[in-house]
Design an enzyme around this catalytic site. Structure first.
Site, short mmCIF file in Angstrom:
data_model
loop_
_atom_site.label_atom_id
_atom_site.label_comp_id
_atom_site.label_asym_id
_atom_site.label_seq_id
_atom_site.Cartn_x
_atom_site.Cartn_y
_atom_site.Cartn_z
N VAL A 12 1.29 9.40 -0.45
CA VAL A 12 0.55 10.63 -0.16
C VAL A 12 1.51 11.83 -0.07
CG1 VAL A 12 -1.06 11.79 1.41
CG2 VAL A 12 -1.27 9.33 1.00
N ARG A 44 14.88 7.43 3.33
CA ARG A 44 15.53 7.08 2.06
C ARG A 44 16.07 8.32 1.33
NH1 ARG A 44 10.04 4.64 -0.06
NH2 ARG A 44 9.43 6.53 1.05
N VAL A 127 -10.39 10.89 6.54
CA VAL A 127 -11.66 10.20 6.28
C VAL A 127 -12.10 10.52 4.85
CG1 VAL A 127 -14.08 9.94 6.94
CG2 VAL A 127 -12.36 10.47 8.69
N ILE A 131 -12.64 13.27 -0.43
CA ILE A 131 -13.96 13.87 -0.16
C ILE A 131 -13.82 14.83 1.03
CG2 ILE A 131 -16.37 13.43 0.43
CD1 ILE A 131 -15.98 10.52 -0.53
N GLY A 182 -2.24 -3.83 -6.97
CA GLY A 182 -1.79 -2.75 -6.09
C GLY A 182 -2.92 -1.96 -5.44
N GLU A 185 -3.64 -3.75 0.07
CA GLU A 185 -2.35 -3.89 0.75
C GLU A 185 -1.96 -5.37 0.79
OE1 GLU A 185 -0.75 -1.32 2.14
OE2 GLU A 185 -2.30 0.21 1.91
N ASP A 196 -10.13 -0.24 9.20
CA ASP A 196 -9.92 1.07 8.56
C ASP A 196 -11.23 1.87 8.61
OD1 ASP A 196 -8.30 2.81 6.51
OD2 ASP A 196 -10.22 2.45 5.53
N LYS A 200 -12.43 5.42 10.70
CA LYS A 200 -13.02 6.57 10.01
C LYS A 200 -14.39 6.93 10.60
CE LYS A 200 -10.51 5.61 5.72
NZ LYS A 200 -10.53 4.84 4.47
N GLY A 297 -5.92 6.92 -2.88
CA GLY A 297 -5.13 7.26 -4.07
C GLY A 297 -4.30 8.49 -3.83
N1 HSE Z 1 -6.99 1.52 2.42
C1 HSE Z 1 -7.98 2.57 2.34
C2 HSE Z 1 -9.10 2.14 1.40
C3 HSE Z 1 -7.44 3.86 1.82
O1 HSE Z 1 -9.01 1.10 0.76
O2 HSE Z 1 -10.10 2.85 1.34
C4 HSE Z 1 -6.91 4.77 2.86
O3 HSE Z 1 -7.86 5.16 3.78
#
Ligand code: HSE
Length: 401
Positions: A12, A44, A127, A131, A182, A185, A196, A200, A297
């Protein structure tokens, strides 16, 4: 000229650097402010990178630079990210972030520090990725009473459910493929177990109610128990299975939950596939409105963070705040909430199920050795009691949100 420092040059953070560089002219034209990235903090080095000369390793290089106007926190986590955010706000520097874990854990405290120091803490990208849902709730729908929010808030799980449905594959098989590509995770728990999405929906519910909805009080269930055959039953019922985050304002407080639901094919959320997110908002004047886009993304998330950067560059501490108090919101006891359930039991348990779950409606397409049905509306507590009275069920999915 406004100077921006980015903390964390990962997916990000590097996206934010790219958005602010590629669209620098467009931003200057649209907002009247020139925005430049001056420092990028990371452990890094990035030899050969276009921003190599901006890399610093010490947070004090950012905080002690009198030219730093805005800090972008894209480190993630609640450790150093919290310390650095707090320090920046206390120095009178505006901060924006995509870090939902930090907002869900420490949001009210950081918002209060920002207010006390005449700056702002913005987190549009926390969130729904790209969007712009927080701005919509905060400004566009400000004349409405928001009574409910339902969303597909996690792209990883929506991708997995979509592939399971369309290709008839097992959860673990699709998860592994998503990891290899990818999308998911290496440690997929926060996504597949629903945490997650819980963070949100807690952020959205807090913003709407003005009080803190503790994400750990959100009833949370993930998708790992969903089986390919469930999608066959859903098809018979003209429904689709989606992992939803839901909030409803009730006289007893906030109803907040994350769970797979079998929703009717006519529901616009049922049509959201793959990695996309969508959020449906129920306003007392507007009625239902839905917001759809890429929930994750590099560039979509960076676009939302960069919108916060521009807002801070133009208005500094004076613009709109995403805010709620540190007081805990009352959260409805999930076990008392009522709905219908889709249930699968073994053929031997059919008679027991008919006796215990009265008024059930059989669902066709039963597999050999299985009996599937829909219950009448009942509380979660009554469902659990009935399920244990017959010695357990093979699977169950909630129908009504
Ligand atoms: N890991 C989250 C998802 C993305 O798959 O929507 C970041 O919030």
């Amino acid at each position: 000229m406004k100077h921006v420092s980015i903390l964390g040059y990962g997916t990000v953070g590097s996206g934010v650097a790219e958005v602010l560089s590629v669209n620098r002219g467009r931003i200057r034209e649209g907002s009247g402010v020139d925005v430049e990235v001056s420092h990028i903090l990371d452990l890094r080095d990035f030899p050969g990178d276009i921003n190599e000369d901006k890399i610093v390793h010490d947070i004090n290089d950012v905080l002690n630079d009198p030219d730093t106007d805005i800090v972008v926190e894209t480190m993630g986590g609640t450790g150093a990210a919290y310390e650095f955010t707090k320090a920046a706000l206390e120095k009178g520097i505006c901060v924006c972030t995509s870090n939902k874990a930090l907002v869900a854990a420490k949001g009210p405290e950081l918002m209060k520090i920002a207010e006390d120091h005449g700056v702002r803490y913005l987190f549009e990208a926390s969130v729904g990725g790209g969007i712009p849902i927080l701005r919509v709730l905060k400004t566009c729908l400000t004349a409405d009473e928001i009574n409910g929010i339902t969303g597909i808030l996690n792209g990883t799980t929506n991708y997995i459910l979509t592939a399971m449905e369309k290709e008839g594959r097992e959860f673990n098989d699709v998860l592994k493929e998503a990891q290899d590509k990818g999308f998911a995770e290496r440690d997929p728990s926060a996504d597949v177990d629903g945490f997650d999405a819980a963070r949100k929906i807690a952020i959205l519910a807090s913003l709407v109610t003005g009080k803190n909805v503790d994400w750990q009080k959100v009833y949370t269930e993930g998708i790992s128990e969903i089986q390919p055959v469930d999608f066959k039953y859903a098809k018979v019922l003209k429904r689709r299975i989606k992992l939803l985050g839901a909030f409803r304002k009730t006289p007893k407080g906030a109803y907040v939950a994350v769970s797979p639901f079998m929703i009717p094919c006519g529901d616009p959320l049922s049509m959201v596939d793959g990695v996309f997110n969508a959020i449906s908002v129920d306003g007392n004047m507007l009625g239902e409105s839905m917001y759809y886009g890429q929930g994750a993304g590099m560039l979509p998330t960076a676009s939302a963070v960069s919108a916060d950067v521009v807002d801070l560059a133009v208005k500094g501490g004076d613009g709109d705040r995403y805010e709620w108090s540190g007081d805990d919101s009352d959260v409805v006891d999930f076990s008392s909430t009522r709905r219908r359930f889709f249930v699968r039991v073994s053929e031997e348990k059919k008679q027991d199920a008919l006796k215990v779950f009265r008024g059930t409606e059989e669902v066709g397409a039963a597999l050999t050795g299985e009996y599937a049905f829909i219950t009448t509306e009942m509380s979660e507590k009554s469902f659990d009691e009935a399920a244990s009275a017959i010695g357990g069920v093979i699977g169950r999915i909630r129908l009504d949100i």
